[in-house]
Design an enzyme around this catalytic site. Sequence first.
Site, PDB file in Angstrom:
ATOM      1  N   PRO A 112       0.822  -1.219   0.000  1.00 45.32           N
ATOM      2  CG  PRO A 112      -0.717  -1.530   1.715  1.00 45.32           C
ATOM      3  CD  PRO A 112       0.567  -2.054   1.178  1.00 45.32           C
TER       4      PRO A 112
ATOM      5  CD  GLU B  95      -0.286  -5.521  10.719  1.00 50.03           C
ATOM      6  OE1 GLU B  95      -0.372  -4.307  10.454  1.00 50.03           O
ATOM      7  OE2 GLU B  95      -1.271  -6.291  10.731  1.00 50.03           O
TER       8      GLU B  95
ATOM      9  NE  ARG C 226      -5.779  -7.120 -21.623  1.00 49.01           N
ATOM     10  CZ  ARG C 226      -5.899  -6.043 -22.389  1.00 49.01           C
ATOM     11  NH1 ARG C 226      -5.129  -5.005 -22.197  1.00 49.01           N
ATOM     12  NH2 ARG C 226      -6.802  -6.006 -23.350  1.00 49.01           N
TER      13      ARG C 226
ATOM     14  CG  ASP D 102      -0.535  -1.616 -31.318  1.00 52.69           C
ATOM     15  OD1 ASP D 102      -0.183  -2.279 -32.295  1.00 52.69           O
ATOM     16  OD2 ASP D 102      -0.077  -1.783 -30.173  1.00 52.69           O
TER      17      ASP D 102
HETATM   18  C1  JD8 Z   1       0.806  -6.105   0.365  1.00 53.93           C
HETATM   19  C2  JD8 Z   1       0.292  -7.159   3.762  1.00 53.93           C
HETATM   20  C3  JD8 Z   1      -1.884  -6.200   4.395  1.00 53.93           C
HETATM   21  C4  JD8 Z   1      -1.103  -3.909   4.831  1.00 53.93           C
HETATM   22  C5  JD8 Z   1      -2.162  -4.095   7.478  1.00 53.93           C
HETATM   23  C6  JD8 Z   1      -3.324  -6.072   6.855  1.00 53.93           C
HETATM   24  C7  JD8 Z   1      -0.947  -3.525  -2.886  1.00 53.93           C
HETATM   25  N1  JD8 Z   1      -3.304  -1.689  -3.164  1.00 53.93           N
HETATM   26  C8  JD8 Z   1      -3.019  -2.483  -2.074  1.00 53.93           C
HETATM   27  N2  JD8 Z   1      -3.764  -2.522  -0.994  1.00 53.93           N
HETATM   28  N3  JD8 Z   1      -3.237  -3.368  -0.128  1.00 53.93           N
HETATM   29  C9  JD8 Z   1      -2.107  -3.904  -0.622  1.00 53.93           C
HETATM   30  C10 JD8 Z   1      -1.241  -4.820   0.124  1.00 53.93           C
HETATM   31  C11 JD8 Z   1      -1.607  -5.157   1.439  1.00 53.93           C
HETATM   32  C12 JD8 Z   1      -0.742  -5.960   2.193  1.00 53.93           C
HETATM   33  C13 JD8 Z   1       0.454  -6.426   1.664  1.00 53.93           C
HETATM   34  C14 JD8 Z   1      -0.042  -5.307  -0.405  1.00 53.93           C
HETATM   35  C15 JD8 Z   1       1.091  -7.179   2.661  1.00 53.93           C
HETATM   36  N4  JD8 Z   1      -0.813  -6.414   3.479  1.00 53.93           N
HETATM   37  C16 JD8 Z   1      -1.513  -5.190   5.453  1.00 53.93           C
HETATM   38  C17 JD8 Z   1      -0.709  -2.886   5.891  1.00 53.93           C
HETATM   39  C18 JD8 Z   1      -1.728  -2.755   6.963  1.00 53.93           C
HETATM   40  N5  JD8 Z   1      -2.626  -4.926   6.374  1.00 53.93           N
HETATM   41  C19 JD8 Z   1      -1.945  -3.343  -1.895  1.00 53.93           C
HETATM   42  N6  JD8 Z   1      -0.155  -3.668  -3.693  1.00 53.93           N
END
Ligand code: JD8
Length: 272
Positions: free
Chosen positions: A129, A156, A194, A209
């Site tokens: 995130p 986490e 793709r 394209d």
């Molecule tokens: C990787 C763990 C969950 C994140 C606590 C539970 C991407 N657009 C996106 N939204 N969320 C993710 C994502 C979430 C992830 C992980 C990607 C690894 N979590 C955790 C922090 C807070 N939760 C993502 N790309």
Amino acid sequence: MILNAKCSIQNDKCAAGISIVHFAFVILHLSFCIKYFLLNLMRIDVLTLFPEILSGYVGQSLLKRAVDAGIVDVRVHNIRDWATGKHKQVDDRPFGGGPGMVLRPEPVVECVEAVQQQAPPGRFVLLTPQGRRLDQAKVEELATCGRLVLLCGRYEGVDQRVIDLLQPEELSIGDYILGGGEVAAMVVIDAVVRLVPGVLGDEESNRQDSFSGERRLLEFPQYTRPREYRGMTVPDVLMTGNHPEIAKWRAEQSLTRTRERRADLLESGEGE
Ligand code: JD8
């Protein structure tokens, strides 16, 4: 004297052995370069604690066809395979306290290093995130890399030292919270694959394209048979066979839709 001779022969053998191994490595990497960069093929490695999440997707029609045709090579690796110790522990409680668990650095780093060594190192991406938001321009950029290595976190997230040490490109698929990186990795694979030449039929790739470039509009509405459904009919213009008129109608529909739903996609002035 005899002993000395024996020794030097053994040393020669040893030196020759090392250079043969190196030579083999160079040839191996060269063949990978030819395969993935010159022939426009793509290798994608996914590093995860939950490989089974990916397996259903990788067996899916479009991707499976590309894999079977040898255009893309998707390999899923279980980070747990690099865990050591009796319990193969991959996560632990966060220093400083707080909820949840954090992925320990050792199995993650060792997994990435081992996988990167299987071929010339690929573009290394961490799904998180905290990453830059993925868009079609980024997807197009990733599609030109012969090799992607996608790291999926869980819990986490990963220990910050993994990021500081390996310096991945951090990407997010959007502003919402997922349970882990696996679904995000599948989104990246789906969008990238793709664009690899030969994955879509010719018809589709030509269309792609004409839509690539910076100006992107929403699609016009589509209709198929029957001509009338529950009293709703297909717009007359689509039944005329007048292709210039149809193209004009569709262009108008695309622009109106984009203006109404996604004005942010239009450069200022164009939507008025
Ligand atoms: C990787 C763990 C969950 C994140 C606590 C539970 C991407 N657009 C996106 N939204 N969320 C993710 C994502 C979430 C992830 C992980 C990607 C690894 N979590 C955790 C922090 C807070 N939760 C993502 N790309």
